[in-house]
Design an enzyme around this catalytic site. Structure first.
Site, PDB file in Angstrom:
ATOM      1  N   THR A 128       0.790  -1.264  -0.031  1.00 41.87           N
ATOM      2  CA  THR A 128       0.115  -0.097   0.029  1.00 41.87           C
ATOM      3  C   THR A 128       0.918   1.161   0.169  1.00 41.87           C
ATOM      4  O   THR A 128       1.062   1.872   0.989  1.00 41.87           O
ATOM      5  CB  THR A 128      -0.868   0.046   1.160  1.00 41.87           C
ATOM      6  OG1 THR A 128      -0.216  -0.064   2.530  1.00 41.87           O
ATOM      7  CG2 THR A 128      -2.092  -1.147   1.258  1.00 41.87           C
ATOM      8  N   GLU A 179       0.298  -5.440  11.398  1.00 42.91           N
ATOM      9  CA  GLU A 179       1.549  -6.008  11.608  1.00 42.91           C
ATOM     10  C   GLU A 179       2.436  -4.986  12.139  1.00 42.91           C
ATOM     11  O   GLU A 179       2.141  -3.695  11.849  1.00 42.91           O
ATOM     12  CB  GLU A 179       2.115  -6.593  10.505  1.00 42.91           C
ATOM     13  CG  GLU A 179       2.353  -5.738   9.264  1.00 42.91           C
ATOM     14  CD  GLU A 179       3.520  -4.864   9.322  1.00 42.91           C
ATOM     15  OE1 GLU A 179       4.437  -5.118  10.109  1.00 42.91           O
ATOM     16  OE2 GLU A 179       3.610  -3.648   8.547  1.00 42.91           O
ATOM     17  N   PHE A 180       3.192  -5.187  13.143  1.00 40.21           N
ATOM     18  CA  PHE A 180       4.051  -4.274  13.928  1.00 40.21           C
ATOM     19  C   PHE A 180       5.575  -4.904  13.764  1.00 40.21           C
ATOM     20  O   PHE A 180       6.484  -4.676  14.607  1.00 40.21           O
ATOM     21  CB  PHE A 180       3.815  -4.190  15.363  1.00 40.21           C
ATOM     22  CG  PHE A 180       2.285  -3.867  15.639  1.00 40.21           C
ATOM     23  CD1 PHE A 180       2.115  -2.401  15.175  1.00 40.21           C
ATOM     24  CD2 PHE A 180       1.288  -4.672  15.785  1.00 40.21           C
ATOM     25  CE1 PHE A 180       0.685  -2.015  15.537  1.00 40.21           C
ATOM     26  CE2 PHE A 180       0.010  -4.135  15.920  1.00 40.21           C
ATOM     27  CZ  PHE A 180      -0.310  -2.851  15.873  1.00 40.21           C
ATOM     28  N   GLU A 223      11.719  -4.533   9.908  1.00 42.80           N
ATOM     29  CA  GLU A 223      12.328  -5.126   8.995  1.00 42.80           C
ATOM     30  C   GLU A 223      13.603  -5.748   9.641  1.00 42.80           C
ATOM     31  O   GLU A 223      14.452  -5.100  10.402  1.00 42.80           O
ATOM     32  CB  GLU A 223      12.618  -4.270   7.907  1.00 42.80           C
ATOM     33  CG  GLU A 223      11.856  -4.222   6.714  1.00 42.80           C
ATOM     34  CD  GLU A 223      12.014  -3.396   5.592  1.00 42.80           C
ATOM     35  OE1 GLU A 223      10.966  -2.614   5.155  1.00 42.80           O
ATOM     36  OE2 GLU A 223      13.250  -3.467   5.303  1.00 42.80           O
ATOM     37  N   CYS A 271       8.152   2.244   5.929  1.00 44.40           N
ATOM     38  CA  CYS A 271       6.936   2.394   6.595  1.00 44.40           C
ATOM     39  C   CYS A 271       6.627   3.681   7.382  1.00 44.40           C
ATOM     40  O   CYS A 271       5.606   4.482   6.998  1.00 44.40           O
ATOM     41  CB  CYS A 271       6.954   1.352   7.831  1.00 44.40           C
ATOM     42  SG  CYS A 271       7.292  -0.119   7.178  1.00 44.40           S
ATOM     43  N   LYS A 300      18.336   1.298   7.927  1.00 45.21           N
ATOM     44  CA  LYS A 300      18.940   1.122   9.193  1.00 45.21           C
ATOM     45  C   LYS A 300      19.812  -0.199   8.821  1.00 45.21           C
ATOM     46  O   LYS A 300      19.887  -0.688   8.055  1.00 45.21           O
ATOM     47  CB  LYS A 300      17.833   0.664  10.116  1.00 45.21           C
ATOM     48  CG  LYS A 300      16.923  -0.332   9.512  1.00 45.21           C
ATOM     49  CD  LYS A 300      15.755  -0.745  10.782  1.00 45.21           C
ATOM     50  CE  LYS A 300      15.122  -1.936  10.270  1.00 45.21           C
ATOM     51  NZ  LYS A 300      14.078  -2.418  10.979  1.00 45.21           N
TER      52      LYS A 300
HETATM   53  C1  UGA Z   1       8.663   0.321  11.429  1.00 50.09           C
HETATM   54  C2  UGA Z   1       8.196  -0.103  12.912  1.00 50.09           C
HETATM   55  O1  UGA Z   1       9.025  -0.004  13.900  1.00 50.09           O
HETATM   56  C3  UGA Z   1       7.289  -1.496  12.768  1.00 50.09           C
HETATM   57  O2  UGA Z   1       6.595  -1.617  14.309  1.00 50.09           O
HETATM   58  C4  UGA Z   1       6.171  -1.393  11.802  1.00 50.09           C
HETATM   59  O3  UGA Z   1       5.701  -2.809  11.693  1.00 50.09           O
HETATM   60  C5  UGA Z   1       6.847  -1.208  10.470  1.00 50.09           C
HETATM   61  O4  UGA Z   1       7.618   0.131  10.349  1.00 50.09           O
HETATM   62  C6  UGA Z   1       5.750  -1.061   9.540  1.00 50.09           C
HETATM   63  O5  UGA Z   1       5.089  -0.269   9.544  1.00 50.09           O
HETATM   64  O6  UGA Z   1       5.583  -1.964   8.748  1.00 50.09           O
HETATM   65  P1  UGA Z   1      10.933  -0.427  10.260  1.00 50.09           P
HETATM   66  O7  UGA Z   1      10.591   0.566   9.232  1.00 50.09           O
HETATM   67  O8  UGA Z   1      11.232  -1.928   9.864  1.00 50.09           O
HETATM   68  O9  UGA Z   1       9.660  -0.689  11.172  1.00 50.09           O
HETATM   69  O10 UGA Z   1      12.224  -0.043  10.835  1.00 50.09           O
HETATM   70  P2  UGA Z   1      12.451   0.697  12.670  1.00 50.09           P
HETATM   71  O11 UGA Z   1      13.269  -0.303  13.211  1.00 50.09           O
HETATM   72  O12 UGA Z   1      11.307   1.078  13.216  1.00 50.09           O
HETATM   73  O13 UGA Z   1      13.180   1.995  12.011  1.00 50.09           O
HETATM   74  C7  UGA Z   1      12.494   2.989  11.355  1.00 50.09           C
HETATM   75  C8  UGA Z   1      13.451   4.384  11.257  1.00 50.09           C
HETATM   76  O14 UGA Z   1      13.857   4.833  12.262  1.00 50.09           O
HETATM   77  C9  UGA Z   1      14.957   3.824  10.572  1.00 50.09           C
HETATM   78  O15 UGA Z   1      15.469   4.847   9.567  1.00 50.09           O
HETATM   79  C10 UGA Z   1      15.805   3.858  12.053  1.00 50.09           C
HETATM   80  O16 UGA Z   1      16.934   4.076  11.541  1.00 50.09           O
HETATM   81  C11 UGA Z   1      15.090   5.164  12.540  1.00 50.09           C
HETATM   82  N1  UGA Z   1      15.463   4.874  13.985  1.00 50.09           N
HETATM   83  C12 UGA Z   1      14.776   3.827  14.544  1.00 50.09           C
HETATM   84  C13 UGA Z   1      16.226   5.827  14.621  1.00 50.09           C
HETATM   85  O17 UGA Z   1      16.805   6.897  13.991  1.00 50.09           O
HETATM   86  N2  UGA Z   1      16.202   5.906  15.917  1.00 50.09           N
HETATM   87  C14 UGA Z   1      15.572   4.833  16.735  1.00 50.09           C
HETATM   88  O18 UGA Z   1      15.793   5.078  18.091  1.00 50.09           O
HETATM   89  C15 UGA Z   1      14.974   4.009  16.150  1.00 50.09           C
END
Ligand code: UGA
Length: 432
Positions: free
Chosen positions: A87, A151-152, A155, A260, A321
């Site tokens: 989506t 889903e939560f 990746e 996301c 990340k």
């Molecule tokens: C995110 C959510 O964390 C999941 O719970 C959700 O299911 C998913 O989106 C989704 O909607 O499908 P994701 O995109 O895999 O998951 O990645 P995250 O680990 O949450 O990181 C997202 C971004 O935030 C990355 O660029 C990461 O580097 C950044 N980030 C994360 C930070 O800059 N600081 C942090 O403390 C955590």
């Protein structure tokens, strides 16, 4: 155990299918991408996702997991059809639901009378009700039910999080339907939150909007620490022990990216604005995130004496990340583009994203063979992704190959003391 069809074999669909098979269900996973399905039938997983290849192989070997091209064949016997199709963000910021709508129309006349269509893809509030309407208009048996089960999964750790989630959210307008969806997760130890269809959809957006806001907050705090002379890493240590603030999601950096947070914050802003509500905090969360990229570039420029023209930059990290090979909406890619726009010559290295990055960036940056190779002759090193390889690097060796040992650590992963001992001029995010 149930017969389940998962539609979509992407970052969400594939872990979902493999984990449901692991839990004992009979799962058919369908995707339109023939090449992907052929590889999956041979047990070959193309994305970097911890534990997934093992689960796919085990599912194939047990006969509980099957891959097919196209949803039609896969849905006829299914008690549950789990929609995991993309989506993406549409041209106006809203979610593009065309793939969900197309699949819904395709499967409607083929569904069992007792089937439950479960929407797992992130969709705006009201979309699952829309799926129910399309099903009825497209010839589904009138008894087919719809549930939302967001889903939560992050990746890189999707398998771990599917099997050990913080909670399972099930939205349905009928308790029996919610109960049936809950049986899919028998064997998973997590609280089940049962809500209306629309609240379940909102919980997903709320979670991502909150997590994105938390990161934008900590990035703002890091910038405030720089202005006022405090250390963000120490400040975080003093904050996260307060249970109301909590551990996790407080790492300062170049701003959030990925497939996301950017699309979901945009979709929530779009939906609320279309409904006549201005979600100011979320708007600022997004603006702060965009500015954080340019702040990193400002730091690099300042450290290099005010101009990036012909400056040789070693860029470590291209994925959005660590522990993923995904470069979609990656801050690293945005920063690479901004650097090149200002005349910098960028040589990048990422442990996992070579091919994907080359596709995204074309000839804009050169992709180096390894971290040291990227740093050779560089005027400045920029760490944009928090891979362990960068955390544990031999800094003296890196300094020895650079033209000037200077580092902008946009993830605060480099040990300050070791950097200074190796002769580096060090600039982190909000660090003293
Ligand atoms: C995110 C959510 O964390 C999941 O719970 C959700 O299911 C998913 O989106 C989704 O909607 O499908 P994701 O995109 O895999 O998951 O990645 P995250 O680990 O949450 O990181 C997202 C971004 O935030 C990355 O660029 C990461 O580097 C950044 N980030 C994360 C930070 O800059 N600081 C942090 O403390 C955590």
């Amino acid at each position: 155990m149930s017969r389940v069809c998962v539609v979509g074999a992407g970052y969400v669909g594939l872990p979902t299918a493999a984990c449901l098979a692991h839990l004992g269900h009979d799962v058919i996973c369908a995707d339109l991408d023939e090449a992907k399905i052929t590889k999956l039938q041979q047990g070959h997983v193309e994305v970097l996702e911890g534990g997934l290849p093992e689960l796919v192989s085990a599912g194939l070997a047990s006969g509980r997991l099957e891959f097919v091209v196209g949803a039609s064949e896969a849905v006829t016997a299914a008690e549950f059809v789990v929609l995991c199709v993309a989506t993406p963000e549409g041209p106006n910021g809203g979610a593009d639901l065309s793939a969900v709508e197309a699949v819904t129309r395709e499967i409607a006349p083929l569904l069992r009378a007792d089937a439950v269509v479960v929407t797992k893809s992130t969709m705006p509030v009201g979309s699952a009700a829309g799926v129910a309407r399309i099903l009825q208009a497209s010839g589904a048996p009138s008894t087919v039910a719809v549930a939302s089960n967001p889903e939560f999964l992050r990746e890189g750790t999707a398998v771990q999080e599917f099997l050990g989630p913080h909670r399972i959210v099930i939205g349905a307008d009928d308790e029996t339907v919610a109960g049936r969806v809950a049986t899919l997760y028998e064997g998973v130890n997590a609280p089940v939150v049962t809500t209306s269809l629309s609240s379940a959809e909102m919980i997903k957006y709320a979670a991502n909007a909150f997590l994105a806001t938390k990161i934008s907050f900590v990035n703002e705090l890091a910038n405030a620490c720089e202005a006022l002379g405090a250390d963000i890493e120490e400040v975080i240590r003093g904050l996260e022990l307060d249970a109301r603030i909590g551990f996790g999601g407080l790492a300062p950096g170049p701003g959030w990216g990925g497939s996301c947070f950017p699309k979901d914050t945009a979709a929530l802003l779009h939906a609320t604005s279309a409904a006549g509500y201005a979600f100011e905090l979320l708007r600022t969360t997004v603006a702060v995130n965009t500015r954080q990229r340019t702040r990193v570039v400002d730091k690099i420029r300042d450290a290099c004496g005010g101009s990036l023209d012909s400056v040789k930059v070693a860029l470590w990290g291209l994925t959005f990340k660590a522990n993923t090979d995904d470069t979609r909406f990656s801050p690293a890619v945005d920063i690479a583009r901004l650097l090149v726009q200002e005349g910098a010559v960028v040589r990048a290295f990422d442990p996992a994203a070579g091919g994907a990055a080359q596709q995204e960036l074309g000839d804009l940056v050169e992709i180096a063979a390894d971290a040291i190779d990227a740093a050779r002759e560089a005027d400045v090193l920029v760490v944009v992704t928090e891979w362990d390889e960068f955390r544990n690097v031999d800094l003296a060796r890196v300094a020895s190959v650079m033209a000037t040992p200077r580092v902008i650590d946009a993830r605060n992963v480099i040990d300050l003391k070791s950097a200074r001992e190796a002769g580096f001029e060090y600039h982190g995010i909000g660090r003293l």
